[in-house]
Motif scaffolding. Structure first.
Motif, PDB file in Angstrom:
ATOM      1  N   ILE A  64       0.840  -1.199   0.000  1.00 35.38           N
ATOM      2  CA  ILE A  64       0.000   0.000   0.000  1.00 35.38           C
ATOM      3  C   ILE A  64       0.877   1.252   0.000  1.00 35.38           C
ATOM      4  O   ILE A  64       0.595   2.212  -0.725  1.00 35.38           O
ATOM      5  CB  ILE A  64      -0.966  -0.018   1.205  1.00 35.38           C
ATOM      6  N   ASN A  65       1.952   1.237   0.789  1.00 32.91           N
ATOM      7  CA  ASN A  65       2.883   2.373   0.790  1.00 32.91           C
ATOM      8  C   ASN A  65       3.434   2.617  -0.613  1.00 32.91           C
ATOM      9  O   ASN A  65       3.509   3.761  -1.068  1.00 32.91           O
ATOM     10  CB  ASN A  65       4.038   2.135   1.755  1.00 32.91           C
ATOM     11  N   ALA A  66       3.826   1.548  -1.290  1.00 34.57           N
ATOM     12  CA  ALA A  66       4.375   1.683  -2.641  1.00 34.57           C
ATOM     13  C   ALA A  66       3.325   2.231  -3.606  1.00 34.57           C
ATOM     14  O   ALA A  66       3.619   3.114  -4.416  1.00 34.57           O
ATOM     15  CB  ALA A  66       4.895   0.333  -3.127  1.00 34.57           C
ATOM     16  N   LEU A  67       2.098   1.739  -3.517  1.00 35.18           N
ATOM     17  CA  LEU A  67       1.021   2.192  -4.406  1.00 35.18           C
ATOM     18  C   LEU A  67       0.706   3.667  -4.185  1.00 35.18           C
ATOM     19  O   LEU A  67       0.627   4.442  -5.143  1.00 35.18           O
ATOM     20  CB  LEU A  67      -0.242   1.355  -4.184  1.00 35.18           C
ATOM     21  N   LEU A  68       0.540   4.073  -2.923  1.00 34.90           N
ATOM     22  CA  LEU A  68       0.182   5.465  -2.649  1.00 34.90           C
ATOM     23  C   LEU A  68       1.332   6.418  -2.946  1.00 34.90           C
ATOM     24  O   LEU A  68       1.112   7.540  -3.385  1.00 34.90           O
ATOM     25  CB  LEU A  68      -0.292   5.615  -1.201  1.00 34.90           C
ATOM     26  N   THR A  69       2.567   5.991  -2.721  1.00 34.06           N
ATOM     27  CA  THR A  69       3.721   6.825  -3.064  1.00 34.06           C
ATOM     28  C   THR A  69       3.792   7.040  -4.565  1.00 34.06           C
ATOM     29  O   THR A  69       4.069   8.138  -5.034  1.00 34.06           O
ATOM     30  CB  THR A  69       5.024   6.178  -2.552  1.00 34.06           C
ATOM     31  N   GLU A  70       3.503   5.995  -5.325  1.00 35.16           N
ATOM     32  CA  GLU A  70       3.490   6.106  -6.789  1.00 35.16           C
ATOM     33  C   GLU A  70       2.408   7.074  -7.239  1.00 35.16           C
ATOM     34  O   GLU A  70       2.632   7.910  -8.106  1.00 35.16           O
ATOM     35  CB  GLU A  70       3.248   4.729  -7.398  1.00 35.16           C
ATOM     36  N   ASN A  71       1.230   7.004  -6.619  1.00 38.34           N
ATOM     37  CA  ASN A  71       0.136   7.921  -6.960  1.00 38.34           C
ATOM     38  C   ASN A  71       0.488   9.355  -6.628  1.00 38.34           C
ATOM     39  O   ASN A  71       0.140  10.280  -7.352  1.00 38.34           O
ATOM     40  CB  ASN A  71      -1.147   7.522  -6.233  1.00 38.34           C
ATOM     41  N   ILE A  72       1.194   9.588  -5.522  1.00 41.42           N
ATOM     42  CA  ILE A  72       1.588  10.943  -5.131  1.00 41.42           C
ATOM     43  C   ILE A  72       2.577  11.511  -6.132  1.00 41.42           C
ATOM     44  O   ILE A  72       2.483  12.665  -6.538  1.00 41.42           O
ATOM     45  CB  ILE A  72       2.196  10.944  -3.717  1.00 41.42           C
ATOM     46  N   GLU A  73       3.536  10.695  -6.546  1.00 43.37           N
ATOM     47  CA  GLU A  73       4.526  11.171  -7.512  1.00 43.37           C
ATOM     48  C   GLU A  73       3.869  11.521  -8.835  1.00 43.37           C
ATOM     49  O   GLU A  73       4.209  12.523  -9.460  1.00 43.37           O
ATOM     50  CB  GLU A  73       5.607  10.109  -7.706  1.00 43.37           C
ATOM     51  N   LEU A  74       2.897  10.714  -9.283  1.00 42.59           N
ATOM     52  CA  LEU A  74       2.188  11.021 -10.525  1.00 42.59           C
ATOM     53  C   LEU A  74       1.381  12.305 -10.396  1.00 42.59           C
ATOM     54  O   LEU A  74       1.359  13.120 -11.301  1.00 42.59           O
ATOM     55  CB  LEU A  74       1.265   9.853 -10.906  1.00 42.59           C
ATOM     56  N   ALA A  75       0.727  12.498  -9.253  1.00 40.10           N
ATOM     57  CA  ALA A  75      -0.070  13.706  -9.039  1.00 40.10           C
ATOM     58  C   ALA A  75       0.816  14.942  -8.953  1.00 40.10           C
ATOM     59  O   ALA A  75       0.470  16.001  -9.461  1.00 40.10           O
ATOM     60  CB  ALA A  75      -0.907  13.567  -7.772  1.00 40.10           C
ATOM     61  N   ALA A  76       1.956  14.823  -8.306  1.00 42.41           N
ATOM     62  CA  ALA A  76       2.859  15.971  -8.178  1.00 42.41           C
ATOM     63  C   ALA A  76       3.446  16.352  -9.533  1.00 42.41           C
ATOM     64  O   ALA A  76       3.666  17.532  -9.798  1.00 42.41           O
ATOM     65  CB  ALA A  76       3.979  15.647  -7.198  1.00 42.41           C
ATOM     66  N   ASP A  77       3.675  15.376 -10.412  1.00 44.32           N
ATOM     67  CA  ASP A  77       4.196  15.675 -11.735  1.00 44.32           C
ATOM     68  C   ASP A  77       3.159  16.354 -12.616  1.00 44.32           C
ATOM     69  O   ASP A  77       3.487  17.186 -13.445  1.00 44.32           O
ATOM     70  CB  ASP A  77       4.674  14.391 -12.428  1.00 44.32           C
ATOM     71  N   SER A  78       1.870  16.008 -12.432  1.00 42.88           N
ATOM     72  CA  SER A  78       0.831  16.529 -13.309  1.00 42.88           C
ATOM     73  C   SER A  78       0.211  17.832 -12.829  1.00 42.88           C
ATOM     74  O   SER A  78      -0.543  18.457 -13.549  1.00 42.88           O
ATOM     75  CB  SER A  78      -0.265  15.481 -13.492  1.00 42.88           C
ATOM     76  N   SER A  79       0.496  18.242 -11.597  1.00 40.30           N
ATOM     77  CA  SER A  79      -0.093  19.491 -11.094  1.00 40.30           C
ATOM     78  C   SER A  79       0.929  20.243 -10.261  1.00 40.30           C
ATOM     79  O   SER A  79       1.853  19.663  -9.721  1.00 40.30           O
ATOM     80  CB  SER A  79      -1.319  19.187 -10.233  1.00 40.30           C
ATOM     81  N   ASN A  80       0.719  21.524 -10.156  1.00 42.03           N
ATOM     82  CA  ASN A  80       1.581  22.349  -9.309  1.00 42.03           C
ATOM     83  C   ASN A  80       0.903  22.494  -7.963  1.00 42.03           C
ATOM     84  O   ASN A  80       0.038  23.336  -7.785  1.00 42.03           O
ATOM     85  CB  ASN A  80       1.798  23.730  -9.938  1.00 42.03           C
ATOM     86  N   MET A  81       1.283  21.650  -7.008  1.00 46.34           N
ATOM     87  CA  MET A  81       0.691  21.698  -5.674  1.00 46.34           C
ATOM     88  C   MET A  81       1.265  22.893  -4.932  1.00 46.34           C
ATOM     89  O   MET A  81       2.468  23.087  -4.890  1.00 46.34           O
ATOM     90  CB  MET A  81       0.971  20.403  -4.926  1.00 46.34           C
TER      91      MET A  81
END
Length: 147
Positions: A64-81
């Motif tokens: 789960i840690n690996a899955l959510l970390t991957e999702n965070i990296e994808l979201a951070a790349d696609s948007s300017n948080m």
């Protein structure tokens, strides 16, 4: 085989908790939410009950840690948080800069809710309730607010 469960994370927004739960269920992980009904029916009880708890099996935590970390990296790349310079994101959560807890969320400020100019203009307009409130990150663990 002894399958133990644990509280993986806590959310003060039931919608956010359901989004994470749905991501995990779509990936094939068994999980559920505790205290979701109380938090949905009466949001004022969130602080008292400790928020909505995401319960997962202990054996799935690393995946789960690996899955959510991957999702965070994808979201951070696609948007300017728009995060504070000294804030850190771990497992889709903002880390408190004071105590290091993972229970920080973005919302209405509690300590410095209104700027002095908002209060002054509201007073000049005849005591109308302040029309603009400040927002910041708030740690639910220590109460520290940061921008």
């Amino acid at each position: 085989m002894n399958d133990r469960t644990l509280v993986y994370s806590t959310y003060y927004n039931p919608v956010e908790a359901n989004i994470v739960r749905a991501k995990l269920e779509d990936a094939g992980f068994a999980c559920f939410l505790a205290d979701e009904n109380v938090a949905t029916l009466n949001p004022l009880y969130n602080q008292a009950i400790g928020g909505v708890k995401l319960i997962v099996f202990e054996r799935d935590v690393e995946s789960i840690n690996a899955l959510l970390t991957e999702n965070i990296e994808l979201a951070a790349d696609s948007s300017n948080m728009d995060l504070p310079d000294n804030a850190e994101i771990v497992n889709d959560l903002v880390i408190c800069t004071s105590c290091g807890a993972k229970d920080a969320g973005y919302g209405m400020a509690t300590k410095h809710k209104h700027s002095w100019w908002v209060i002054a203009i509201s007073f000049l307009l005849g005591g109308v309730y302040p029309f603009k409130g400040n927002k910041c990150y708030h740690c639910y663990n220590c109460g520290f607010e940061f921008e």
